[in-house]
Scaffold this active site. Structure first.
Site, PDB file in Angstrom:
ATOM      1  N   ARG A   8       0.841  -1.209   0.000  1.00 48.43           N
ATOM      2  CA  ARG A   8       0.000   0.000   0.000  1.00 48.43           C
ATOM      3  C   ARG A   8       0.874   1.256   0.000  1.00 48.43           C
ATOM      4  O   ARG A   8       0.546   2.248  -0.647  1.00 48.43           O
ATOM      5  CB  ARG A   8      -0.968  -0.006   1.191  1.00 48.43           C
ATOM      6  CG  ARG A   8      -1.983   1.119   1.119  1.00 48.43           C
ATOM      7  CD  ARG A   8      -3.055   1.014   2.179  1.00 48.43           C
ATOM      8  NE  ARG A   8      -2.524   1.118   3.538  1.00 48.43           N
ATOM      9  CZ  ARG A   8      -3.241   0.959   4.634  1.00 48.43           C
ATOM     10  NH1 ARG A   8      -4.538   0.658   4.531  1.00 48.43           N
ATOM     11  NH2 ARG A   8      -2.695   1.077   5.821  1.00 48.43           N
ATOM     12  N   LYS A  16      -2.588   7.044   1.289  1.00 49.68           N
ATOM     13  CA  LYS A  16      -2.317   7.317   2.707  1.00 49.68           C
ATOM     14  C   LYS A  16      -1.220   8.384   2.755  1.00 49.68           C
ATOM     15  O   LYS A  16      -0.044   8.099   2.942  1.00 49.68           O
ATOM     16  CB  LYS A  16      -1.903   6.017   3.411  1.00 49.68           C
ATOM     17  CG  LYS A  16      -2.398   5.971   4.848  1.00 49.68           C
ATOM     18  CD  LYS A  16      -2.384   4.597   5.422  1.00 49.68           C
ATOM     19  CE  LYS A  16      -2.294   4.629   6.933  1.00 49.68           C
ATOM     20  NZ  LYS A  16      -3.269   5.458   7.626  1.00 49.68           N
TER      21      LYS A  16
END
Ligand code: PXG
Length: 288
Positions: free
Chosen positions: A50, A149
């Site tokens: 991620r 993120k």
């Protein structure tokens, strides 16, 4: 405490970055929050994947291999003698001149902090949380994808402040169409007539690593689970509500916007999810 900073483990007093780092000046960077359980970094590969996706989305080329990142995380835990910890891995755009342009920054910086865990107090896992919907909407993916993120967390921070002002610990954030997106640092799930539902990433939810684990757990428990658009009405009338996140793990919710959820007690589906989650955190991941 030892901090990993750009290739070396340094004392926390010496772990400093420049005021010209664009991570600080503009929130230009990406991060991961990761957990260490009994010497096992839970789903480390998934977190690093991620991180790579977040970096790619903001055109930040990571000059480290997956193995180097993984070793750096494990080294930081070992250097601090930790077996259970909260790990914060941060990549900044690096030092550059004033001005937004990321190409002014030649070298990204990386630091890793492994520290004690600040959990919700244990009683909430037994009694359940009260949460509330706040006015701050999750940002529109066409402005900035909530799947990234990034070091820009003001959207979530403003919602967190509103939650506190409302006297609750976590906030439900709606997307700009009024569908439930997620909470400020947690994904949200409802249980209705034996099925688990959670908003899709397209509705403004981060693709949580713990959320992925909940999908796997639902499969293990043979509880049907699917992504579905959710309104506040759906949440209020759920049999159970729970949240997931690296910090919160899985935690039950018993009151939303003043409405009692189900029986007002954490439900049976949640109890089974929690039991499976607590088992999995010790084995799924990377030994330090
Ligand atoms: N939504 C948002 C907006 C998040 O920031 C999650 C969902 C849950 O994702 P994971 O991958 O953790 O299951 C997050 C994660 C903190 C903290 O320090 C926040 C997160 C993770 C760890 C720590 O508050 N957010």
């Amino acid at each position: 405490m030892k901090i990993y900073l750009d290739g070396a483990l340094v004392d926390s007093a010496d772990a400093k970055i420049s005021v010209f780092d664009h991570g600080l000046l503009y929130g230009d960077g990406v991060f991961e929050g990761i957990r260490l359980y009994g010497g096992n970094v839970f789903r480390l590969e998934e977190h690093l994947e991620r991180l790579e996706y977040s970096a790619k989305a903001i055109l930040l080329t990571l000059p480290w291999t997956r193995k180097q990142l993984s070793d750096a995380v494990c080294d930081t835990c070992r250097a601090n003698g930790l077996t259970d910890a909260y790990i914060r891995l941060v990549v900044t755009r690096g030092v550059g001149d004033l001005g937004l342009s990321p190409w002014l920054c030649k070298v990204p910086s990386i630091f890793i902090i492994a520290d004690k865990i600040a959990l919700y107090p244990a009683k909430y896992y037994v009694e359940g949380l009260e949460i509330a919907t706040v006015a701050t909407r999750r940002m529109n993916p066409s402005a900035l994808s909530p799947a990234i993120k990034s070091l820009n967390y003001l959207n979530n921070i403003l919602a967190k402040i509103e939650a506190r002002q409302a006297g609750v610990l976590e906030a439900i954030m709606l997307n700009d169409q009024g569908f439930v997106a997620e909470c400020t640092g947690d994904n949200i799930f409802i249980v209705h007539k034996g099925r688990i539902y959670t908003p899709a990433a397209q509705q403004g939810a981060l693709k949580g690593i713990t959320r992925d684990a909940v999908f796997d757990i639902a499969r293990e428990l043979a509880v049907p689970m699917e992504e579905h658009d959710l309104t506040r009405y759906d949440v209020w009338n759920a049999d159970e509500v729970f949240l997931s996140g690296t910090g919160a793990e899985v935690i039950p919710v018993v009151k939303v916007d003043g409405r009692v959820i189900g029986t007002g007690q954490p439900g049976p589906v949640f109890a089974r999810v929690l039991e499976s989650f607590r088992r999995r955190v010790l084995t799924e991941g990377t030994r330090i």
